[in-house]
Design a protein around this motif. Sequence first.
Motif, mmCIF file in Angstrom:
data_model
loop_
_atom_site.group_PDB
_atom_site.id
_atom_site.type_symbol
_atom_site.label_atom_id
_atom_site.label_comp_id
_atom_site.label_asym_id
_atom_site.label_seq_id
_atom_site.Cartn_x
_atom_site.Cartn_y
_atom_site.Cartn_z
ATOM 1 N N ASN A 135 0.816 -1.240 -0.084
ATOM 2 C CA ASN A 135 -0.044 0.123 -0.143
ATOM 3 C C ASN A 135 0.962 1.308 -0.204
ATOM 4 O OD1 ASN A 135 -1.678 2.146 0.711
ATOM 5 N ND2 ASN A 135 -2.015 1.391 2.684
ATOM 6 N N GLU A 137 0.395 4.379 0.074
ATOM 7 C CA GLU A 137 0.087 5.407 1.261
ATOM 8 C C GLU A 137 0.607 5.102 2.587
ATOM 9 O OE1 GLU A 137 -4.270 6.389 1.097
ATOM 10 O OE2 GLU A 137 -3.987 4.769 -0.408
ATOM 11 N N GLU A 162 3.928 1.446 -7.298
ATOM 12 C CA GLU A 162 3.272 1.067 -6.095
ATOM 13 C C GLU A 162 1.822 1.748 -5.761
ATOM 14 O OE1 GLU A 162 7.105 -0.109 -3.057
ATOM 15 O OE2 GLU A 162 5.954 1.643 -2.638
ATOM 16 N N TRP A 163 0.931 0.895 -5.602
ATOM 17 C CA TRP A 163 -0.657 1.646 -5.923
ATOM 18 C C TRP A 163 -1.214 1.961 -4.410
ATOM 19 C CZ3 TRP A 163 -2.813 -3.124 -8.959
ATOM 20 C CH2 TRP A 163 -2.661 -2.910 -10.204
ATOM 21 N N THR A 164 -1.861 3.181 -4.392
ATOM 22 C CA THR A 164 -2.658 3.407 -3.459
ATOM 23 C C THR A 164 -3.861 2.459 -3.139
ATOM 24 O OG1 THR A 164 -4.107 4.842 -4.867
ATOM 25 C CG2 THR A 164 -2.063 5.982 -3.723
ATOM 26 N N CYS A 165 -4.685 2.742 -2.216
ATOM 27 C CA CYS A 165 -5.422 2.011 -1.911
ATOM 28 C C CYS A 165 -6.807 2.140 -2.978
ATOM 29 C CB CYS A 165 -6.247 2.350 -0.570
ATOM 30 S SG CYS A 165 -5.277 1.691 0.978
ATOM 31 N N PHE A 168 -5.684 0.403 -6.318
ATOM 32 C CA PHE A 168 -5.853 -1.139 -5.972
ATOM 33 C C PHE A 168 -7.062 -1.687 -6.131
ATOM 34 C CE2 PHE A 168 -5.572 -4.939 -3.280
ATOM 35 C CZ PHE A 168 -4.985 -5.925 -3.961
ATOM 36 N N GLY A 187 -7.047 -5.365 4.477
ATOM 37 C CA GLY A 187 -5.666 -4.601 5.083
ATOM 38 C C GLY A 187 -4.868 -5.610 5.575
ATOM 39 N N GLY A 203 -4.263 2.649 6.410
ATOM 40 C CA GLY A 203 -4.754 1.107 5.783
ATOM 41 C C GLY A 203 -3.379 0.369 6.243
ATOM 42 N N SER A 206 0.468 -3.738 3.578
ATOM 43 C CA SER A 206 0.246 -4.394 2.388
ATOM 44 C C SER A 206 -1.499 -4.273 2.245
ATOM 45 C CB SER A 206 0.781 -5.808 2.437
ATOM 46 O OG SER A 206 2.028 -6.020 2.157
ATOM 47 N N GLN A 207 -1.772 -4.746 0.930
ATOM 48 C CA GLN A 207 -3.190 -4.869 0.686
ATOM 49 C C GLN A 207 -3.690 -6.191 -0.108
ATOM 50 O OE1 GLN A 207 -4.462 -1.180 -1.259
ATOM 51 N NE2 GLN A 207 -2.431 -0.996 -2.123
#
Length: 282
Positions: A135, A137, A162-165, A168, A187, A203, A206-207
């Motif tokens: 995550n 963020e 790398e993706w934000t929430c 993703f 999360g 968050g 990792s997601q």
Amino acid sequence: QRRICIARALYEHKVRRVLEVGCGDGNILSFLVAPASDDEHPITHLYGIDLSADALGEARNQLEPTDQDRRDLRVDELRVELFHGSAMASAAPIAIDAVICSEVIEHVQESEVPALTHAVLGVYRPRLAVFTTPNAEFNVNFPGLCYGTPEARFRDADHKFEWTCAEFTQWAQNAAEYYGYQVELRGIGMTMRNAAEGFVPCGGCSQMALFVRQSEDPKEPPPGCVMEPCLELVPFADIEYPVYAQPPLPEEQLLRLVLDFARLVADAQSAFDFSDLWSVLE
């Protein structure tokens, strides 16, 4: 925490044949070899695919049965097979129930994400797919990454993005809709051990996205998705764990063993007599 979350998801859905795409040195596969805490282990086959032969060599070493595995025999069979190659270029020769793609998607170019997504959800098409990715963020809690500044860096030098929430979530919902899956987002690692003052809740570290198949219909690659030419996966290792092979005891013999054990326990305890213990066992 990530391995525990993945294992729980697999156990929840009682999958038996699990493939990890990008298995690396076997960190997750070796965790799944251990029986579940309730002594039930529905997984009977584990498969791993990776582009790195060196990483697969480390995985093979980690996954070799130990002396304890040979002493404490498992009831259910367990076979582990490792393959050298690309999941995005395979023709899905492996029949599986679940696919794990953990901390892998961020290592491919964003232009290749549709191909990886299609390989998992469109080609292998498991009834359960588990994706995890950092995550972005959460990076605000790693001062050295300089998140939100022109000097910002990714957590790993090999990460392509790398993706934000929100990013993703958008990817997961679009993939679920196109391929006929229901998706649940979770999360992982919501707090930090020994977190410094000023920790920012944002968050998980990792997601995770859990895709549960709703439709049996096959799917073609989406528009603009460029798939690699299909290549055979190269077998790298084939490991079988020792299993208890004796037939089950007849019911009468098993009952006599329980009865004898109950007598031994009752004789060793002054707090209750045999009839009390046997009434509990009944």
